[in-house]
Design a protein around this motif. Structure first.
Motif: not given
Length: 281
Positions: A185-213
């Motif tokens: 969830d792009t918006g929830n990650s932003a609210s939590l202050g997470y870096d999408p690059r760091e998140e996707l490096a950690a588990y991006g190959n496991k993503i099967s559904d994306i919420h745009i927010k």
């Protein structure tokens, strides 16, 4: 193959009981016609706790009705957002809560193939956050008990959590089944202050559904492009992963829904189309 674009249920029709997000009991079918007019491919169904037995996905007759509406409009249901597990977490220490919730999950898994549903999103955020080792242990045990059924039915259990990237990656490592995946969830990650690059490096190959927010850091949902979501960084980080799944707009809504949704759809569509074009190239 282009990535399909969909909408979180309820965004294109008036609010149900004045709730920001809920399954619109009694008029859910009307949203399919609106989605078709907007050129959308999908609607992600919501399953709420307080009216769960009124949700068509919970009965064979209801599923038949959804398949008929989907066939008529060309708008499919490929995923479920199981908000019911926020009110009644699968990892609750109270068996009077956890056991009925597990039964609901089994029912959804059982009905999923008739609609071609590939993902059931299980939220572990807000009141259903995994706050302790005990919570995580109970959660892992609950999911492990249904993974064989999920595998037979071709269903991913797509986890949405508020864990930091490393903690989320460690949670995922506890499951051997490829059917435990990630809802990002792009918006929830932003609210939590997470870096999408760091998140996707950690588990991006496991993503099967994306919420745009879009959300303000530490705050609520706002119109796409006006908050702290780093859409450029997110799509740049996603590109090497060759993500072939869908994008579900869970974007900001007002009381009516359609006009503001369409404006946000047109804002985000170039990002999604550019992503797909570069993947093909």
């Amino acid at each position: 193959m282009k990535n399909k674009i969909g909408v979180m249920q309820g965004r294109l029709v008036p609010k149900y009981r004045n709730q920001y997000q809920s399954h619109p009991v009694g008029y859910w079918d009307k949203e399919f016609d609106v989605a078709a007019r907007l050129g959308l491919d999908l609607i992600e169904f919501i399953v709420d706790f307080d009216c769960i037995e009124e949700n068509p996905l919970m009965s064979a007759d209801g599923v038949t009705r959804v398949t008929e509406v989907a066939a008529r409009t060309g708008v499919q249901v490929a995923s479920i957002c199981a908000d019911c597990f926020m009110a009644a977490p699968l990892h609750s220490a109270d068996p009077m809560v956890a056991q009925p919730s597990l039964a609901y999950l089994r029912r959804l898994i059982d009905h999923a193939p008739r609609l071609g549903i590939s993902d059931i999103v299980i939220p572990c955020v807000d009141q259903s956050s995994l706050r302790s080792m005990e919570d995580s242990a109970r959660f892992v045990a609950a999911l492990e008990s249904v993974l064989d059924e999920a595998g037979r039915n071709g269903v991913n259990l797509s986890l949405e959590t508020d864990l930091d990237p490393q903690s989320f990656a460690r949670l995922l490592e506890r499951f051997e089944s490829p059917r435990v995946t990630v809802n990002y969830d792009t918006g929830n990650s932003a609210s939590l202050g997470y870096d999408p690059r760091e998140e996707l490096a950690a588990y991006g190959n496991k993503i099967s559904d994306i919420h745009i927010k879009d959300r303000i850091k530490g705050g609520g949902s706002v119109v796409l492009g006006t908050g702290n979501t780093d859409f450029e960084g997110f799509f740049d980080a996603l590109r090497p992963l060759d993500y072939q799944g869908f994008f579900i707009l869970q974007a900001y809504r007002d009381d009516e829904g359609v006009e503001i949704f369409n404006r946000q759809l047109e804002w985000i569509r170039p990002y999604i189309e550019a992503y797909g074009a570069r993947i093909k190239g």
